[in-house]
Design a protein around this motif. Structure first.
Motif, short mmCIF file in Angstrom:
data_model
loop_
_atom_site.label_atom_id
_atom_site.label_comp_id
_atom_site.label_asym_id
_atom_site.label_seq_id
_atom_site.Cartn_x
_atom_site.Cartn_y
_atom_site.Cartn_z
N GLU A 108 0.91 -0.78 -0.10
CA GLU A 108 0.36 -0.28 0.47
C GLU A 108 1.10 1.05 0.17
OE1 GLU A 108 -2.29 0.78 0.43
OE2 GLU A 108 -3.49 -1.24 -0.95
N TRP A 109 2.40 0.95 1.09
CA TRP A 109 2.31 2.64 0.69
C TRP A 109 3.74 2.36 -0.50
CZ3 TRP A 109 7.82 3.95 -0.81
CH2 TRP A 109 8.09 4.74 -0.45
N VAL A 110 4.10 1.70 -1.03
CA VAL A 110 4.43 1.88 -2.56
C VAL A 110 3.37 1.83 -3.61
CG1 VAL A 110 5.29 0.66 -4.60
CG2 VAL A 110 5.96 -0.06 -2.57
N ASP A 154 1.50 10.11 6.09
CA ASP A 154 -0.13 9.33 6.34
C ASP A 154 -0.31 8.67 5.54
OD1 ASP A 154 -0.27 11.15 4.04
OD2 ASP A 154 -2.41 11.62 3.95
N TYR A 155 0.66 7.87 4.57
CA TYR A 155 0.28 7.09 3.66
C TYR A 155 -0.33 6.01 4.83
CZ TYR A 155 3.03 8.81 0.06
OH TYR A 155 3.31 9.18 -0.86
N GLY A 156 0.27 5.70 6.10
CA GLY A 156 -0.39 4.57 7.17
C GLY A 156 -2.22 4.81 7.05
N LEU A 157 -2.68 5.91 7.13
CA LEU A 157 -4.38 5.68 6.74
C LEU A 157 -5.11 5.70 5.80
CD1 LEU A 157 -4.43 9.72 8.21
CD2 LEU A 157 -4.59 7.56 9.97
N ARG A 158 -4.18 5.31 4.63
CA ARG A 158 -4.85 4.05 3.83
C ARG A 158 -5.36 3.00 4.89
NH1 ARG A 158 -3.42 5.85 -1.70
NH2 ARG A 158 -3.40 3.29 -2.23
N ASN A 160 -17.84 8.52 8.36
CA ASN A 160 -17.66 7.84 6.77
C ASN A 160 -16.05 6.97 7.40
OD1 ASN A 160 -19.28 8.37 5.29
ND2 ASN A 160 -18.20 10.48 4.73
N GLY A 161 -15.80 7.33 8.72
CA GLY A 161 -14.60 6.77 9.35
C GLY A 161 -13.58 7.39 8.84
N ILE A 162 -12.85 6.51 9.83
CA ILE A 162 -11.48 8.01 9.47
C ILE A 162 -10.03 7.10 8.36
CG2 ILE A 162 -11.43 8.42 12.02
CD1 ILE A 162 -9.44 6.17 12.57
N GLN A 163 -10.82 6.14 7.18
CA GLN A 163 -9.57 5.76 6.49
C GLN A 163 -9.41 7.17 5.58
OE1 GLN A 163 -11.00 3.17 3.88
NE2 GLN A 163 -9.02 2.44 3.05
N ARG A 164 -8.29 7.31 5.33
CA ARG A 164 -7.75 8.69 3.94
C ARG A 164 -7.29 7.81 2.76
NH1 ARG A 164 -3.82 12.70 6.66
NH2 ARG A 164 -5.06 13.41 7.98
N LEU A 165 -7.90 7.91 1.66
CA LEU A 165 -7.63 7.12 0.33
C LEU A 165 -7.03 8.10 -0.12
CD1 LEU A 165 -11.17 5.47 -0.73
CD2 LEU A 165 -9.29 4.88 0.36
N ASP A 166 -7.45 9.28 -0.49
CA ASP A 166 -6.17 10.60 -0.97
C ASP A 166 -5.36 10.65 0.31
OD1 ASP A 166 -6.37 9.72 -3.20
OD2 ASP A 166 -8.32 12.00 -3.45
N SER A 167 -3.94 10.90 0.46
CA SER A 167 -2.80 11.09 0.97
C SER A 167 -2.38 12.78 0.96
CB SER A 167 -1.37 10.35 1.13
OG SER A 167 -1.41 11.07 -0.43
N ILE A 168 -1.98 13.41 1.79
CA ILE A 168 -1.90 14.42 1.39
C ILE A 168 -0.69 15.33 0.45
CG2 ILE A 168 0.56 14.21 3.39
CD1 ILE A 168 -1.54 17.60 2.82
#
Length: 963
Positions: free
Chosen positions: A227-229, A601-605, A632-640
């Motif tokens: 996911e990080w990649v 913030d990649y981990g928030l995916r 909608n939860g706290i998942q962040r699909l689009d990073s900063i």
């Protein structure tokens, strides 16, 4: 008592700025009306059986293209209008290269009454279409322009100046057209090299990320690291798309930079790009060979077929013509009998020979460099992407050198234009208005400034602005316009007033420190309103009723576009003097780009979405109101990273597929997390100025004038174009409106309600003017909810210390070149564990989670004490040493956290979401601290569902304790 403002205060400039802004809107409206006229009266060639309505002159073709190109940096908001504009540009450019009798030849070009002016205008138009600048038509125009610039003729016998056609008058107007044509060509060369280098870097970087997945873990990469990649590749792809879109507006080759958006692997894209580049360069070298052959054939005709070449080398043939010319003019040693050609004809032939030789050499040099680039690509057979990326860098250097050679050809023109500038200023100083030509002064000053970039350093520009301003009537007519051509039997060709105003706008655009009255701009625009014929324009000397024609309309559009651009620059210049401003290499490092940042913030995916959050926390904590709970939860699909790239696209005028533009943002979270650095990198990546606005800008004159000052500040900010605005430490200005009888009100207490319409107005204008603004705060829960909602700020994102996934992925990625075979996991786990909760202030430094690409700098960091990179290399060299021993030897001190989680700060949905996201990140780190080894790290970097199952108990417990 209120403070008294000084003459240079922002408030004193507001009336003038309003007038300039009104003039800017007038110019934009007139420009767009003219473009609508062109688009209504033109049809793509493939849709019409009739010849183009604008006649057969290529000059008109090229002017129409250049007029349509004025919207290149400001595309139409309606997609269908933008597509029609681009389609028309391509169609007209295709027609520029041919006519009913075939392609353009030097014979046809020479027959035109204004051959040099046509060549310059056509070249400028062709350069704007990728792949056409190296066409046969463009190269013949290139040759014709250079030949003219190096031709010495009566009456001044100087080189560097240009005539509209051989035998005509040398003028600064025609010279300026030639100069800008060649500079446009040089810019296209640089853009092409930059695009090729960017493509190489993109492919090398994505390949490295793929290898990070495969080699570190033997094809058993943890799902989270994948996911990080994926997140890193997404931001790289978007960044590459934006850069390529900017560069591909002016290219000498037809490349396809958008292939990265398709479902192609990096290797497939590399092979496709390489083949495309190879084919383009091969076709270019063939075009050059044909152009050189045509030039030699044309010269042979010019000499009456007297050239009998004894060499197969085209350059040698051209050199032989010099001796033939001398023999014609002065006679041969064997015979003293005069030639049958008149002495004037002999002189003309002799004078053109050296100019022809220089122009021919320029085309041949261009062919030589194209061949070198072709061979560089062809010889790059190594399968490694790095080898191809290095070849792309070499090709870029070749294109840069080609651009420098084109600019060197303009040295005589620089000298000529400087002399015209001196001459016209001297004549103007005599006080006799009919002794000098203001249009020539405007053209010379604008073109000389473009060549030298000496704006602000040469006092002659200020004098030119002052003298020219006096010669413009209240109807925008420039006095004493000079003719630039007169044929043997035809009437004089006068420089149009629109072209003169265009040159004046070019001068005013760069000479920003030169003071002008706003009435001057009104007078210039009044001319276009007077000569308007419905939507188009007619010439100023036409008799009513005015009939719109395409050539006059095109000239008017170009002038209006430059006036609009000039007003943008001048308004920015006036406003920015009153704020703290930074820009690339002036307060901001050129290396601080969005591509180089460590995103936290990649981990928030992997954070819980709505369903997962409901499973983890079935019952909302009583301390949190239902309206504030994240539905909608706290998942962040689009990073900063993606958010900032969207803002970069907005400021750069690039339309993104499947994404909405973004012009405003709130960055909130604990101190020391790099929020300001993110905004600075945005400004550097967009190559625009960064304006810093703080509460002190609002209280400059004390409490009594704060509302007046705030109104002036925000009105000025709303007039800016292509700028990034940073609102820093603005919490007191936007804080929640609560009345506490025991607490004394501060100076900002009554300012918040008035800020709401100001922010709304700012948002409306920034959407239209390519401006982005960002508010950074550590206390989102104390801000007025209405002040930071949609319509004033597009997004709100929390920025926290880098999460476990972000730190792990970033560190493994940065050390990859040094540890490709065996990873010192003990040292890596120690570094990742000890940096939990630490901010970007420390972690972003070189040697920590940022390792330079340069091998030399990497070697220096390996030996530099006090960094994790040095610590890791010591571990590799001393595998049996303990962590404590290595830390002491490396002199490594782990930083203290910049801030700590203390619960919900303030109130509202943003504060609750911030607390939940930061809590989830902290708990993830705690799981590693409890059992710090590589096996546990892999478990914690598992898929999202598995991770949230591990965190469920701790998360629920932590939320229950918050009650």
């Amino acid at each position: 008592m209120a403070n008294v403002t000084t003459p240079d205060d922002l408030e004193d400039y507001i009336p003038m700025l309003r007038k300039l802004d009104v003039a800017r809107q007038r110019s934009a409206q007139l420009r767009d009306t003219g473009i609508e006229f062109l688009m209504e009266h033109l049809q793509p060639a493939e849709e019409s059986d009739q010849p183009p309505v604008f006649g057969t002159w290529r000059h008109e073709y090229s002017l129409v293209v250049r007029a349509l190109l004025t919207r290149h940096d400001q595309p139409f908001s309606k997609q269908e209008d933008e597509e029609k504009r681009l389609k028309l540009i391509k169609s007209v450019i295709d027609q520029l290269q041919k006519d009913e009798k075939g392609t353009l030849t030097l014979e046809k070009l020479a027959e035109h009454e204004l051959s040099v002016l046509v060549a310059a205008s056509v070249l400028r138009a062709l350069v704007a279409q990728p792949g056409v600048a190296f066409s046969k038509t463009a190269m013949l125009c290139y040759y014709w322009i250079i030949r003219e610039l190096y031709s010495a003729d009566r009456t001044d016998w100087n080189i560097g100046g240009a005539r509209a056609a051989p035998g005509s008058l040398v003028t600064a107007f025609t010279t300026g057209e030639c100069v800008r044509a060649l500079l446009s060509f040089a810019d296209a060369l640089r853009n092409t090299g930059n695009l090729i280098a960017e493509a190489g870097d993109y492919m090398e970087r994505t390949t490295q990320l793929d290898e990070l997945n495969n080699k570190y873990f033997n094809d058993h990469t943890p799902e989270a690291l994948k996911e990080w990649v994926k997140a890193e590749k997404e931001q790289l792809c978007l960044a590459y798309f934006i850069k390529s879109r900017q560069l591909c507006r002016y290219l000498v080759l037809t490349l396809c930079p958008d292939r990265s958006k398709e479902t192609l692997s990096t290797e497939e894209y590399r092979q496709q790009f390489k083949q495309e580049l190879n084919d383009q360069l091969k076709e270019t070298t063939e075009n050059f060979a044909q152009v050189l052959h045509d030039i030699v054939a044309y010269r042979k005709k010019e000499y009456g077929n007297e050239i009998s070449p004894t060499s197969k080398d085209a350059l040698e043939i051209c050199k032989n013509t010099l001796s033939i010319c001398e023999e014609r003019l002065y006679g041969s040693a064997e015979s003293s009998s005069p030639s049958s050609i008149s002495l004037k004809r002999k002189a003309d032939v002799t004078r053109s020979a050296s100019a022809h030789l220089i122009a021919f050499q320029a085309v041949q040099d261009a062919r030589k460099r194209a061949l070198e680039k072709f061979h560089s690509v062809e010889q790059c057979t190594a399968p490694e992407v790095k080898a191809f990326a290095n070849a792309c860098k070499d090709i870029k250097q070749g294109f840069d050198e080609s651009a420098r050679q084109v600019e060197k050809l303009l040295i005589p023109s620089r000298i000529y234009l400087s002399s015209i500038l001196d001459r016209e200023l001297a004549l103007a100083s005599l006080g006799e208005s009919w002794d000098w030509q203001p249009s020539e002064l405007a053209c010379a000053a604008a073109s000389y400034g473009k060549l030298t970039k000496a704006w602000g350093k040469d006092a002659r520009f200020d004098r030119a602005v002052s003298d020219i301003s006096k010669m413009i009537s209240n109807r925008g007519q420039l006095a004493n316009l000079r003719h630039f051509h007169q044929g043997p039997d035809g009437p004089r060709q006068m420089m149009s007033n629109a072209a003169a105003l265009h040159a004046i706008a070019q001068l005013l655009h760069h000479a920003c420190d030169s003071k002008i009255d706003t009435s001057l701009i009104d007078n210039m625009l009044r001319f276009f309103e007077d000569t308007s014929a419905k939507k188009g324009w007619d010439w100023e000397y036409s008799q009513p009723p005015l009939q719109a024609n395409l050539k006059a309309t095109a000239r008017a559009i170009m002038a209006l576009a430059k006036i609009n651009e000039m007003l943008d620059k001048r308004i920015n210049h006036i406003i920015l003097k009153h704020f703290s401003v930074k820009e690339k290499n002036i307060g901001l490092s050129e290396n601080l780009t969005l591509d180089s940042l460590f995103y936290p913030d990649y981990g928030l995916r992997l954070a819980p979405d709505a369903d997962t959050l409901k499973t983890m926390i079935p019952q909302r904590p009583p301390c949190i109101e239902e309206k504030d709970w994240p539905k909608n939860g706290i998942q962040r699909l689009d990073s900063i990273a993606i958010t900032l790239q969207r803002m970069c696209a907005h400021v750069s005028g690039v339309s993104l597929p499947k994404r909405e533009p973004l012009c405003s943002l709130v960055l909130h979270g604990p101190a020391g997390t790099g929020k300001t650095t993110l905004v600075e990198a945005l400004a550097v990546s967009c190559d625009v100025k960064l304006v810093e606005v703080t509460p002190s800008d609002l209280v400059k004159y004390g409490e009594q004038d704060i509302e007046q000052r705030a109104r002036a500040v925000f009105e000025a900010l709303s007039m800016l174009t292509r700028t990034v605005i940073l609102f820093d430490e603005f919490d007191p200005v936007l804080k929640r409106r609560k009345v506490d009888p025991e607490k004394q009100l501060d100076v900002f207490s009554f300012l918040t309600p008035g800020m709401l319409p100001k922010l709304k107005n700012l948002h409306n204008w920034t959407e239209k003017r390519s401006v982005a603004y960002v508010l950074v705060t550590n206390l989102i829960g104390t801000l007025d909810e209405a002040a930071v909602r949609k319509g004033r700020f597009d997004e709100r994102l929390g920025i926290y210390p880098p999460d476990l996934l972000s730190r792990t992925g970033r560190f493994l990625d940065q050390i990859y070149p040094d540890f490709q075979k065996r990873l010192p996991w003990v040292g890596i786990i120690e570094i990742i564990k000890k940096t939990e909760g630490k901010g970007m202030t420390t972690l972003g430094k070189p040697g920590w989670f940022t390792i330079p690409d340069s091998e030399k700098k990497r070697e220096e960091l390996k030996k530099k004490p006090g960094t994790p990179f040095h610590f890791l290399h010591l571990k590799q060299e001393n595998p049996d040493a303990t962590i404590g021993e290595l830390r002491a030897k490396a002199i490594l001190e782990w930083p203290e956290p910049d801030d700590e989680l203390k619960g919900i700060l303030g109130e509202g949905p943003s504060a609750v979401r911030e607390w939940l996201e930061w809590t989830w990140i902290n708990l993830w780190d705690e799981l590693l601290s409890e059992n710090a080894n590589d096996e546990n790290l892999r478990d914690l970097l598992n898929d999202r569902d598995s991770l949230n199952k591990l965190l469920k108990h701790k998360f629920a417990q932590r939320l229950s304790l918050s009650d």
